[in-house]
Enzyme design. Structure first.
Site, PDB file in Angstrom:
ATOM      1  N   LYS A   1      54.155  53.155  43.373  1.00  0.00           N
ATOM      2  CA  LYS A   1      55.578  52.981  43.693  1.00  0.00           C
ATOM      3  C   LYS A   1      55.737  51.691  44.495  1.00  0.00           C
ATOM      4  CE  LYS A   1      57.076  56.561  41.547  1.00  0.00           C
ATOM      5  NZ  LYS A   1      57.900  56.384  40.356  1.00  0.00           N
TER       6      LYS A   1
ATOM      7  N   ARG B   1      53.301  45.786  40.529  1.00  0.00           N
ATOM      8  CA  ARG B   1      53.481  47.115  39.903  1.00  0.00           C
ATOM      9  C   ARG B   1      53.177  47.078  38.403  1.00  0.00           C
ATOM     10  NH1 ARG B   1      58.709  49.960  41.997  1.00  0.00           N
ATOM     11  NH2 ARG B   1      57.637  51.715  41.011  1.00  0.00           N
TER      12      ARG B   1
ATOM     13  N   LYS C   1      71.179  55.708  42.949  1.00  0.00           N
ATOM     14  CA  LYS C   1      70.604  54.425  42.525  1.00  0.00           C
ATOM     15  C   LYS C   1      70.318  54.431  41.024  1.00  0.00           C
ATOM     16  CE  LYS C   1      66.530  53.047  44.418  1.00  0.00           C
ATOM     17  NZ  LYS C   1      65.535  52.587  43.416  1.00  0.00           N
TER      18      LYS C   1
ATOM     19  N   SER D   1      57.589  59.251  33.114  1.00  0.00           N
ATOM     20  CA  SER D   1      58.322  58.149  33.738  1.00  0.00           C
ATOM     21  C   SER D   1      59.676  57.979  33.074  1.00  0.00           C
ATOM     22  CB  SER D   1      57.531  56.840  33.610  1.00  0.00           C
ATOM     23  OG  SER D   1      58.390  55.743  33.843  1.00  0.00           O
TER      24      SER D   1
ATOM     25  N   ASP E   1      60.462  60.670  44.193  1.00  0.00           N
ATOM     26  CA  ASP E   1      60.923  59.736  45.227  1.00  0.00           C
ATOM     27  C   ASP E   1      61.074  60.401  46.592  1.00  0.00           C
ATOM     28  OD1 ASP E   1      60.959  57.653  43.440  1.00  0.00           O
ATOM     29  OD2 ASP E   1      63.060  57.933  42.906  1.00  0.00           O
TER      30      ASP E   1
ATOM     31  N   GLY F   1      61.991  48.126  40.388  1.00  0.00           N
ATOM     32  CA  GLY F   1      61.246  48.489  39.176  1.00  0.00           C
ATOM     33  C   GLY F   1      62.171  48.942  38.068  1.00  0.00           C
TER      34      GLY F   1
ATOM     35  N   GLN G   1      61.679  55.641  33.710  1.00  0.00           N
ATOM     36  CA  GLN G   1      61.900  54.219  33.425  1.00  0.00           C
ATOM     37  C   GLN G   1      61.341  53.858  32.056  1.00  0.00           C
ATOM     38  OE1 GLN G   1      60.133  52.295  36.825  1.00  0.00           O
ATOM     39  NE2 GLN G   1      61.859  52.797  38.151  1.00  0.00           N
TER      40      GLN G   1
HETATM   41  C1  S3P Z   1      63.582  55.922  38.334  1.00  0.00           C
HETATM   42  C2  S3P Z   1      62.466  56.592  37.896  1.00  0.00           C
HETATM   43  C3  S3P Z   1      61.307  56.878  38.752  1.00  0.00           C
HETATM   44  C4  S3P Z   1      61.661  56.721  40.219  1.00  0.00           C
HETATM   45  C5  S3P Z   1      62.414  55.448  40.493  1.00  0.00           C
HETATM   46  C6  S3P Z   1      63.723  55.455  39.718  1.00  0.00           C
HETATM   47  C7  S3P Z   1      64.678  55.692  37.371  1.00  0.00           C
HETATM   48  O1  S3P Z   1      60.271  55.969  38.436  1.00  0.00           O
HETATM   49  O2  S3P Z   1      60.494  56.754  41.016  1.00  0.00           O
HETATM   50  O3  S3P Z   1      62.709  55.332  41.865  1.00  0.00           O
HETATM   51  O4  S3P Z   1      65.788  55.315  37.811  1.00  0.00           O
HETATM   52  O5  S3P Z   1      64.461  55.893  36.180  1.00  0.00           O
HETATM   53  P1  S3P Z   1      59.229  56.228  37.230  1.00  0.00           P
HETATM   54  O6  S3P Z   1      59.958  56.092  35.960  1.00  0.00           O
HETATM   55  O7  S3P Z   1      58.190  55.157  37.403  1.00  0.00           O
HETATM   56  O8  S3P Z   1      58.696  57.610  37.465  1.00  0.00           O
END
Ligand code: S3P
Length: 427
Positions: free
Chosen positions: A338, A118, A17, A163, A311, A90, A165
């Site tokens: 989450k 969130r 993903k 994080s 995750d 997210g 993200q």
């Molecule tokens: C993700 C980062 C994680 C993860 C999410 C996917 C990503 O979140 O929990 O399912 O693709 O960068 P966080 O950045 O909030 O830790």
């Protein structure tokens, strides 16, 4: 005990993903045609396709998992005609905001009722400091977000929480800035963005926990082969690992070392997990996994391990419930923000099934092995990973567990139920 079911076979889980989201976002702003093979065709990643199309990108789905993306160029995106809906994703909203912060137009991004709860301050604060105008609900902390992008300046951002993200959003905005941008991580998180932008020609400097990017004028198109998602494989890894006598093969799994914390912890608990034919595909490590079920014992998961299994924590709770002794997770407060509060969701569900467990503010403990009570209705709280974890607990024990709202599984893993039925054989 598993009530006489046998677990064996080969499971081909869908594409990663995180990598699928990034491949679509980045190839959409590249100069020229990119190809993405093994794309995850699921609700979350389709939200990213929807967002990039709304901004003018040309994405051709040659098959559900093979995409051709005709990049519009680094400065080629255009204003969307309507509000963009990131659904439950997210990653779409947060990483997408990094690109939107640099666009000379306004975008409003919203999401479903779960995403709208969130926290967004973690991206709003650094992107504002770079020069973007961002507002949102609840004092600019919750979606919908209204992003008026423009000229950005490079910043140094010390991230309060690990994080990927947030790191990705700031680094991508940094590519458009007037000078270098540095992100400092408290603990290392998944580095798919870094690997992909480097393959697209970006000069990225890593020094300890800090990462620096310099502005670019263009991104090269790429050819991405998306590995199968270790976060989806996690449910089958836990199922096989916790049922003695089980044997499952999971070919072509992405085993980026920043994502394999579950395997490390399960091995510590006594599981036998082999990684065969290690190779690199599309800039990411990939292996065929073979998991043999063994009696497991409880373990402690330290705060430093949390980002590498963030995750997988709900699935790990299932292994903990089936293991002998106590398992405790600490330093995992991020689990509370989450798709649901995953500490609360798992402890509530497991306790209702008769598992001895409890919460810490930053984690949880579980005492196993549990005798799971039949006929209990558990609430997934609309969270795909909770729904799948409870389904795995039911499969591993042979005890029927009714899970509410399993439709959410389609956000990350369409076909989960069919694959699960395929590995459960008569004893
Ligand atoms: C993700 C980062 C994680 C993860 C999410 C996917 C990503 O979140 O929990 O399912 O693709 O960068 P966080 O950045 O909030 O830790």
């Amino acid at each position: 005990m598993n009530g006489g079911v046998r677990i064996s076979g080969t499971v081909e889980v869908p594409g990663d993903k995180s990598i699928s989201h990034r491949a679509v976002m980045l190839s959409a702003i590249a100069d020229g045609e990119s190809r993405i093979e093994g794309f995850l065709h699921a609700e979350d990643t389709l939200s990213t396709i929807g967002m990039m199309r709304a901004l003018g990108a040309r994405i051709v789905e040659e098959t559900p998992t093979d995409l051709r993306v005709e990049g519009v160029g680094f400065r080629g995106l255009s204003e969307a005609a309507d509000v963009i809906d990131a659904g439950n994703s997210g990653t779409t909203l947060r990483i997408g905001s990094g690109i939107l912060a640099a666009q000379p137009f306004m975008t409003v991004v919203t999401g479903d009722r779960y995403l709208r709860r969130r926290p967004m301050k973690r991206i709003v604060e650094p992107l504002r400091r770079m020069g973007a105008a961002i507002t949102g609900r609840c004092g600019d902390t919750l979606p919908p977000l209204c992003i008026r992008g423009g000229s950005l300046k490079g910043i140094r951002h010390e991230m309060p929480v690990a994080s990927a993200q947030v790191k990705s959003a700031v680094l991508l905005a940094g590519l458009y800035a007037d000078g270098p941008t540095t992100v400092v991580e408290p603990l290392p998180s998944r580095d798919h963005t870094e690997r992909m932008i480097e393959a697209m020609g970006v000069n990225l400097v890593r020094e300890g926990r800090s990462l620096t990017v310099h502005p670019v004028g263009r991104l090269l198109p790429i050819s991405v082969i998306v590995p199968r998602d270790i976060s989806s494989a996690a449910f089958f890894i836990v199922l096989a690992a916790s049922v003695p006598g089980a044997e499952l093969r999971l070919p072509g799994i992405g085993v980026n070392p920043l994502r394999t914390g579950l395997i490390t912890v399960l091995r510590r608990m006594g599981a036998e997990i082999q990684m065969e034919s290690m190779r690199e595909e599309g800039g990411e490590p990939v292996a065929d996994l073979v998991v043999y079920g063994m009696p497991l014992t409880g373990t402690e998961i330290a705060p430093e391990e949390v980002p590498s299994l963030v995750d997988e924590a709900p699935a790990l709770c299932v292994a903990a419930a089936l293991a002998e002794g106590r398992t405790a997770v600490r330093g995992a407060e991020e689990l509370r923000v989450k798709e649901s509060d995953r500490i609360g969701s798992m402890v509530t569900a497991l306790a209702s099934l008769g598992v001895r467990c409890g919460e810490f503010p930053d984690g949880l403990w579980i005492d196993g092995p549990a005798a799971v009570s039949p006929g209990v209705r558990c609430d997934s709280r609309g969270d795909h990973r909770i729904a799948m974890s409870l389904s795995i607990l039911s499969a591993a024990t042979g005890v029927p567990v009714e899970v509410t709202d399993t439709a959410c599984i389609d956000t990350s893993f369409p076909g989960f139920r069919g694959l699960l039925n395929g590995v459960l054989g008569p004893g």
